[in-house]
Write an enzyme that holds these catalytic residues in place. Structure first.
Site, PDB file in Angstrom:
ATOM      1  N   SER A 198      65.365 -15.603 -15.664  1.00  0.00           N
ATOM      2  CA  SER A 198      65.517 -16.576 -16.752  1.00  0.00           C
ATOM      3  C   SER A 198      65.083 -17.931 -16.224  1.00  0.00           C
ATOM      4  O   SER A 198      64.676 -18.063 -15.063  1.00  0.00           O
ATOM      5  CB  SER A 198      66.962 -16.623 -17.222  1.00  0.00           C
ATOM      6  OG  SER A 198      67.742 -17.232 -16.206  1.00  0.00           O
ATOM      7  N   LYS A 199      65.226 -18.920 -17.079  1.00  0.00           N
ATOM      8  CA  LYS A 199      64.754 -20.259 -16.743  1.00  0.00           C
ATOM      9  C   LYS A 199      65.335 -20.767 -15.423  1.00  0.00           C
ATOM     10  O   LYS A 199      64.647 -21.356 -14.611  1.00  0.00           O
ATOM     11  CB  LYS A 199      65.133 -21.218 -17.875  1.00  0.00           C
ATOM     12  CG  LYS A 199      64.013 -22.163 -18.193  1.00  0.00           C
ATOM     13  CD  LYS A 199      64.296 -22.896 -19.462  1.00  0.00           C
ATOM     14  CE  LYS A 199      63.275 -24.011 -19.595  1.00  0.00           C
ATOM     15  NZ  LYS A 199      63.404 -24.703 -20.846  1.00  0.00           N
TER      16      LYS A 199
END
Ligand code: GLU
Length: 474
Positions: A239-240
């Site tokens: 994810s980010k």
């Protein structure tokens, strides 16, 4: 028939590192097998799709060197064709209209849940007389075979099997007349003559549905290769916060496309114990069938290390455009391609990113070095260095313009060191501070060569004044 594969991003966001990896694998596998790549933008979800996302995907792919052989094609342009195929199936008896309301479907699922059954459509409209259900809002559903199983030999995962009774009758056309993902993908893959579907393993559950659908439509089945997803160091899907940002952010951070590509490929694929690959090598050697099956862990430090290796190994001519891009972005003067190519070799060894390289060569590009590293000056300049520095300047001035090169400069330095009984380090740091404003730069003789005679003398004289003002009077 030669290999045709596609990259089919939905333009609902930028091209992140996971999507970029899929695009890269399609590209490399096609190249190493003499195949063709097709880019299909899956923009059927009009609400979530945007032109910005399309642009970001195209720019990201261009930067990585993954321009497709064909496309971009936009899935929304094939809307009528998708609907036509759904209606063909309807007429042939392979699909049916379902008039169940949202309420009915909710109740159905609730009852199933209460009875401990996996919630899914129970097929209640399947055998209704088609003439009855032609009025009022309806969706078109596919008649999934109720018995038997479906399987395929996945090029990465091996054989995968699904029992047909695990699959419900999927919606092909929604009540607003929009085709669903599975219908659009199957029709487009067929129309674009795709014979290898390479995508993330999060799509495995769609594949049995797509196989049934394409068989009902009379299409040829492509081969499938579902690649393992990327995970962060904590084992969670990337994810980010793990660095799953836009690939263009990696560009901003000073990564080279060759390094990003090399890194992404090495996650799950190997060729002996070779770590560093050029794009040409990968285009020759890569094969999805040799990808491992387990999820790969994304490690930003390893990527940074690889980037440094690629910067070091690159031809200056290949680095110049990227450096030029960074200089423009950072608002630094850009001396043009030829000069950049001449400068780059002096900075390749010690730069892990192109941003670092831009900062390191800043002193060659700007006229004003302020702010100087005042702490460095106080540490490295003492008033007893004034005389040796003055003598150094005098001797450097005596070098003929045409002889301003390493050997001459070295001879001058040696003489000054000798005359004043100084060690090189003692003299080099104040010189470096005067020439660059900082305590780090390429070798001091190289720095003088790079700057040229006039600028070097000017900076040494100006530096000495500055040092005296800062330190000398104390
Ligand atoms: N558009 C889908 C996605 O972005 C990919 C579809 C496919 O590869 O079949 O996840």
């Amino acid at each position: 028939m030669s290999l045709r594969t596609r990259f089919a991003p939905s333009p609902t966001g930028f091209l992140h590192i996971g999507g970029a990896r899929t695009a890269l694998f399609c590209h490399l596998h096609a190249r190493s097998h003499g195949g063709t790549t097709v880019l299909r933008i899956e923009d059927t979800d009009r609400q979530r799709s945007s032109q910005e996302a399309v642009d970001a995907i195209l720019e990201g792919m261009r930067w990585m060197g993954l321009d497709p052989d064909e496309g971009p094609f936009f899935q929304s342009a094939n809307h009528t064709r998708h609907l036509d195929e759904a209606h063909r199936l309807l007429n042939e008896g392979g699909a049916y209209r379902c008039t169940c309301t949202v309420e009915e479907l909710d109740n159905m699922r609730e009852t199933q849940r209460q009875n401990g059954i996996k919630p899914r459509y129970d097929g209640r409209c399947r055998d209704r007389d088609p003439r009855l259900s032609d009025t009022g809002p309806s969706v078109i559903r596919f008649k999934t075979p109720k018995t038997g199983e479906v399987f395929w030999n996945d090029l990465i995962q091996g054989e995968i099997r699904f029992d047909n009774n695990e699959l419900d009758d999927l919606v092909l056309v929604r009540s607003d007349n929009s085709p669903t993902y599975n219908l659009a993908v199957v029709v487009d893959d067929h129309d674009m003559a795709i014979n290898l579907v390479l995508r993330g393993e999060d799509h495995i559950s769609n594949t049995p549905r797509q196989i049934h659908l394409l068989e009902a439509l009379g299409y040829q089945r492509p081969q499938y290769a579902h690649m393992p997803l990327l995970h962060g160091a904590d084992g969670a899907k990337l994810s980010k916060r793990h660095g799953a940002v836009s690939v263009l952010q990696y560009r901003l951070d000073g990564f080279l496309p060759a390094a990003v590509n090399n890194y992404l490929v090495r996650l799950g694929w190997s060729h002996g114990d070779q770590e560093i690959f050029t794009m040409e090598e990968l285009e020759r050697l890569f094969d999805v069938t040799r990808l491992g099956r387990s999820a790969s862990i994304f490690n930003p430090e390893k990527l940074l290390w690889l980037n440094g290796q690629h910067i070091r190994a690159a031809k200056p001519a290949n680095l110049a455009p990227e450096l030029s891009w960074h200089l423009d972005r950072l608002g630094l003067p850009n001396p043009g391609r030829e000069r950049l190519e001449a400068m780059i070799p002096y900075f390749q060894e010690r730069s892990k990113t192109m941003v670092e390289m831009s900062e390191k060569c800043r002193f060659l590009l700007v006229d004003d070095l302020h702010p100087y590293d005042a702490v460095g000056i106080r540490r490295h300049y003492t008033p007893d260095l004034r005389l040796p520095l003055e003598n150094l300047i005098k001797s450097l001035k005596n070098i003929k313009d045409s002889s301003w090169e390493i050997n001459e400069i070295q001879t001058v330095f040696n003489k000054i060191l000798d005359d004043h009984q100084l060690k090189m380090g003692k003299l080099a740091q104040p010189v470096r501070l005067a020439l660059t404003g900082t305590t780090v730069s390429p070798g001091i003789h190289e720095t003088l060569v790079l700057l040229g005679k006039d600028k070097s003398i000017l900076r040494l004289e100006g530096g000495l004044d500055l040092f005296e003002r800062l330190v000398g009077e104390k």
